[in-house]
Design an enzyme around this catalytic site. Structure first.
Site, PDB file in Angstrom:
ATOM      1  CG  HIS A  27      14.713  -0.396 -69.820  1.00  0.00           C
ATOM      2  ND1 HIS A  27      13.341  -0.385 -69.766  1.00  0.00           N
ATOM      3  CD2 HIS A  27      15.043  -0.171 -71.113  1.00  0.00           C
ATOM      4  CE1 HIS A  27      12.852  -0.186 -70.982  1.00  0.00           C
ATOM      5  NE2 HIS A  27      13.868  -0.044 -71.814  1.00  0.00           N
ATOM      6  CG  HIS A  46      10.072   5.061 -74.176  1.00  0.00           C
ATOM      7  ND1 HIS A  46       8.821   4.755 -74.678  1.00  0.00           N
ATOM      8  CD2 HIS A  46      10.890   4.058 -74.590  1.00  0.00           C
ATOM      9  CE1 HIS A  46       8.887   3.631 -75.368  1.00  0.00           C
ATOM     10  NE2 HIS A  46      10.129   3.181 -75.322  1.00  0.00           N
TER      11      HIS A  46
HETATM   12  O1  G3P Z   1      17.454  -0.119 -75.502  1.00  0.00           O
HETATM   13  C1  G3P Z   1      16.635  -1.150 -75.071  1.00  0.00           C
HETATM   14  C2  G3P Z   1      15.205  -0.717 -74.980  1.00  0.00           C
HETATM   15  O2  G3P Z   1      15.158   0.497 -74.284  1.00  0.00           O
HETATM   16  C3  G3P Z   1      14.554  -0.562 -76.322  1.00  0.00           C
HETATM   17  O3  G3P Z   1      13.191  -0.369 -76.274  1.00  0.00           O
HETATM   18  O4  G3P Z   1      11.106   0.902 -76.262  1.00  0.00           O
HETATM   19  O5  G3P Z   1      12.266   0.434 -74.103  1.00  0.00           O
HETATM   20  O6  G3P Z   1      13.215   2.083 -75.707  1.00  0.00           O
HETATM   21  P1  G3P Z   1      12.427   0.817 -75.546  1.00  0.00           P
HETATM   22 MG    MG Z   2      15.049   2.596 -74.720  1.00  0.00          MG
END
Ligand code: G3P
Ligand code: MG
Length: 225
Positions: free
Chosen positions: A6, A47
């Site tokens: 992630h 992000h």
């Molecule tokens: O794609 C999964 C996750 O990344 C979604 O939430 O806020 O971490 O981008 P966020």
């Molecule tokens: Mg994400």
């Protein structure tokens, strides 16, 4: 259960940087997720809407110039990478989940995925394009119907996985705080995969695997290898 790094291996290096992507590749992950926004005609891997948490800059990312964004420190001396820089680093070595963070991203991402297939050894099967911005996800699907999409939710939807099926998505991507057995079953009944974010504890991963979840997004891919 698939393990997806992630924002790269973001528990080990500054999130969404080339260093985090590189570490995830070193760990041998099968897939990496990152977030994409547009500013000054370029796609940036970042992000937050604002720059303060992850850089030494200020303001809303999409309002800034290329020169300003390229000058910022995104942690450990890393720069905010462009999507093309990340694609060039990965060069078809794993799947890439590209999360469209805002309006105006579908078209340039569709164009860049085509270019990366022509120049960097990717195929359409390497990509999963996801978004909380469902209209943008539909725009992407129209442009590249052969690429798998992920419908994101940060809630427990009233009608289970129906929204993801209506979006023609490949996966429903949901929050670990809300996922339950009924949602997993409903997604599978509709022929959808279900991926869960963000899971950094092995015990949570074990519980989700027992629930039948197909994959998890984790900041700590080293714990799940
Ligand atoms: O794609 C999964 C996750 O990344 C979604 O939430 O806020 O971490 O981008 P966020
Ligand atoms: Mg994400």
């Amino acid at each position: 259960m698939q393990i997806i790094a992630h924002r790269g291996a973001s528990g080990l290096a500054p999130e969404n940087t080339l260093k985090a992507i590189s570490l995830a590749l070193d760990l041998g992950v099968g897939a990496i997720e990152l977030d994409v926004q547009q500013a000054d005609g370029e796609l940036w891997v970042f992000h937050d809407r604002r720059l303060e948490r992850c850089t030494d800059g200020h303001g809303v990312l999409s309002h800034q110039s290329r020169d300003y964004l390229a000058s910022l420190d995104a942690g450990d001396g890393e720069r905010i990478p462009t999507l093309w820089q990340v694609m060039s680093l990965i060069a078809g070595r794993c799947e890439l989940h590209i999360e469209l963070k805002g309006a105006g991203t579908a078209e340039p991402v569709a164009a860049l995925t085509r270019r990366a297939e022509a120049e960097l050894g990717f195929t359409p099967a390497h990509w999963v394009v996801s978004s909380f911005h469902h209209p943008e996800l539909i725009r992407f699907k129209v442009l590249r119907p052969e690429i798998r999409t992920g419908a994101l939710t940060a809630s427990l939807p009233l009608h289970g996985a129906r929204f993801a099926e209506e979006l023609g998505a490949w996966t429903l991507n949901c929050d670990v705080d809300f996922v339950d057995q009924a949602l997993v079953a409903d997604a599978h009944r509709r022929g959808l995969k279900i991926l869960v974010y963000t899971v950094d504890e092995v015990s949570d991963g074990d519980a989700l695997a027992a629930m039948g979840v197909d994959g998890i997004f984790t900041n700590r891919p080293d714990r799940f290898s």
